[in-house]
Write an enzyme that holds these catalytic residues in place. Structure first.
Site, PDB file in Angstrom:
ATOM      1  N   MET A  16       0.846  -1.204   0.000  1.00  0.00           N
ATOM      2  CA  MET A  16       0.000   0.000   0.000  1.00  0.00           C
ATOM      3  C   MET A  16       0.877   1.248   0.000  1.00  0.00           C
ATOM      4  SD  MET A  16      -3.226  -0.057  -0.323  1.00  0.00           S
ATOM      5  CE  MET A  16      -4.852  -0.281   0.301  1.00  0.00           C
ATOM      6  N   CYS A  17       0.669   2.168   0.883  1.00  0.00           N
ATOM      7  CA  CYS A  17       1.298   3.488   0.956  1.00  0.00           C
ATOM      8  C   CYS A  17       0.592   4.439  -0.011  1.00  0.00           C
ATOM      9  CB  CYS A  17       2.780   3.496   0.619  1.00  0.00           C
ATOM     10  SG  CYS A  17       3.784   2.541   1.739  1.00  0.00           S
TER      11      CYS A  17
END
Lengths: 227, 307
Positions: B1-2
């Site tokens: 993610m991020c």
């Protein structure tokens, strides 16, 4: 006309309301305001509804659509109309990657450009892109038709099965087992119909058909290096 | 993610509102990266011959004033200090290498987060909202800014492992994705005398860019060879003194969207981060193509689609 403002109501509430509508409420228009790039707007519909999303939608807009007609006046993110079964989805702006992924039926029309992997693993949907598509368009496409009025990015139709692709502009490169094919009468006719149905005044003779060479999907050891 | 976000202002009259416009963009990416957040903001440049340092220390109560006094004595130049929650900014007349060497030799627990003329970096563990509040992001002014919300995959949740990573004078990197050849590349870069402080994959990408730039490559050239030398999937945003650059790996499975109006260029992992920007309804919005360097800067305030 029903109006839902996604600044005031959640996407979950909207989708729940659309899913709970009794049969027979067809042809009622729904207007969805302030989509704000939210994900999963108008997903999983199974009614003959007419839905207009006024603005930019996020991921998986109109995913799994069945019977409904959905129009987005702006752009959409990843996976618009993914796994659509029937109905139609119109995007007036650009689409993110994986537009129409795995869709089995219905019609997806994108007025602008579609990013990478448009029509990945398409299984019967018709996809019409008025602009250009990114790389790996129609990757592993099994059935259905894709029309691109602009250009196609690299590796078009990689590992293609029986989906048929028509591109007017340039193709950066063809993927494994995808080849240029002759436009026979039936192809001219189906392309003409797809263009006409979508109000596109394009000259069929300017399009090239691409399809599967059918060497990869029946495994032959001689082709092992091509995978 | 991020999640990664960037905002470059073409219209100088918006510079007073940079933080106010950017804070909601960062916070919108909370569910992509709730464990830490950070940003690099550019503006308020120091004069020729001066450098500006963003610093943090493992000790929350580190006596910054003492450090400024010591630095003033060592350099024979007034070190101007301002404190910002857990971070401190020092402005001083010195070369980058002189001040860096001094601090690294004498303060091993000090973290030099950025050095440059205009850049300031703030980063911390915690929700993006907390990080924004702690550093007063909505009140910050500047010309451009990039930020990151982290969901750690490759290394521990620490302030050092948070983004942005400094890669040289006024340069920094934020990254969405993960690199698969970072261990081997890190040990190779160490032999080229590039220093690392964490096991983080993005720090290796930052170190790689630092090494390429040190060897004389332009940022454009460094990013182009990164496409060959970095294995993995990534969308990078690189902050520069003039603006920022965006690069996606050749497969481009990590999302990114860009928007441009007469007033600004913005990028984000997801469109919803951009949804609140003024004039977004009529912006040009598109997905950057894979393996292409996109850059914007004050010297060329236009879309530069790389080679």
């Amino acid at each position: 006309m029903n109006t839902v403002d996604l600044q005031k109501q959640s996407v979950r509430d909207l989708n729940h309301a659309l899913h709970q509508l009794p049969e027979g409420n067809e042809n009622v228009g729904w207007e969805i305001l302030n989509p704000g790039g939210k994900h999963n707007i108008a997903c999983g519909l199974d009614r003959e509804l007419n839905i207009r999303v006024d603005g930019h939608a996020g991921y998986y807009c109109a995913g799994m659509n069945k019977r409904a007609d959905v129009t987005v006046t702006g752009n959409v993110g990843v996976g618009v109309a993914e796994n659509m079964m029937s109905g139609s989805v119109f995007v007036q702006g650009n689409a993110g990657q994986s537009a129409g992924a795995t869709a089995r039926g219905g019609l997806l029309v994108i007025d602008g450009d579609a990013a990478a992997r448009c029509g990945i693993s398409m299984k019967g949907v018709d996809i019409v892109v008025k602009g250009s598509i990114g790389h790996m368009g129609a990757f592993m496409g099994q059935a259905g038709r894709m029309v691109v009025c602009g250009n196609a990015g690299e590796a078009l139709g990689d590992s293609l099965y029986e989906a048929r692709i028509y591109v007017k502009g340039s193709v950066a490169s063809l993927g494994a087992d995808c080849v240029k094919k002759e436009m026979r009468g039936q192809h001219v006719q189906e392309l003409q119909e797809l263009l006409y149905a979508n109000g596109l005044n394009e000259n069929v003779s300017e399009f090239t058909r691409y399809g599967s060479q059918r060497n990869l999907y029946h495994f032959q050891v001689d082709n092992a290096l091509a995978y | 993610m991020c999640g990664i976000v960037g905002l470059y202002l073409k219209n100088p009259s918006l510079e007073d509102r940079l933080g106010e416009l950017f804070s909601p963009m960062l916070i919108e990416m909370t569910d992509r990266g709730p464990d830490s957040a950070g940003f690099a903001i550019y503006g308020d440049e120091v004069a020729d011959g001066y450098v500006k340092l963003s610093l943090q220390h493992t000790n929350d109560r580190f006596p910054w004033a003492d450090l400024a006094t010591w630095l003033t004595d060592e350099l024979g130049e007034e070190a101007d200090l301002s404190e910002h929650a857990t971070a401190a900014v020092i402005r001083v007349k010195a070369t980058e290498s002189a001040v860096r060497d001094l601090l690294e030799e004498n303060y091993s627990d000090l973290r030099i987060m950025s050095i440059g003329r205009g850049i300031e970096i703030r980063k911390e563990i915690g929700l993006p909202q907390m990080v924004s509040d702690r550093f007063g992001l909505p009140d910050m002014k500047g010309t451009h800014i990039i930020g990151h919300t982290r969901m750690a995959t490759e290394s521990a949740v620490t302030t050092e492992g948070s983004h942005p990573f400094s890669t040289g004078m006024d340069l920094c990197l934020v990254h969405n994705g993960s690199l698969s050849n970072h261990n081997r590349l890190r040990s190779w870069l160490k032999r080229q005398d590039i220093k690392f402080k964490t096991d983080n994959d993005t720090e290796v990408a930052a170190g790689y860019l630092s090494w390429r730039l040190r060897e004389g490559a332009t940022l454009q050239e460094a990013l182009e060879t990164a496409l060959c030398d970095l294995d993995g999937f990534y969308t990078f945003a690189v902050g520069t003194r003039e603006g920022f650059a965006v690069l996606r790996d050749p497969i481009a499975c990590k999302q990114a969207v860009m928007a441009e109006t007469v007033d600004y260029v913005a990028m984000a992992t997801e469109f919803r981060s951009l949804a609140g920007l003024p004039g977004i309804a009529n912006a040009r919005i598109w997905e950057p193509e894979p393996g292409q360097v996109y850059s914007w800067g004050r010297k060329a305030a236009r879309t530069n689609k790389g080679t």
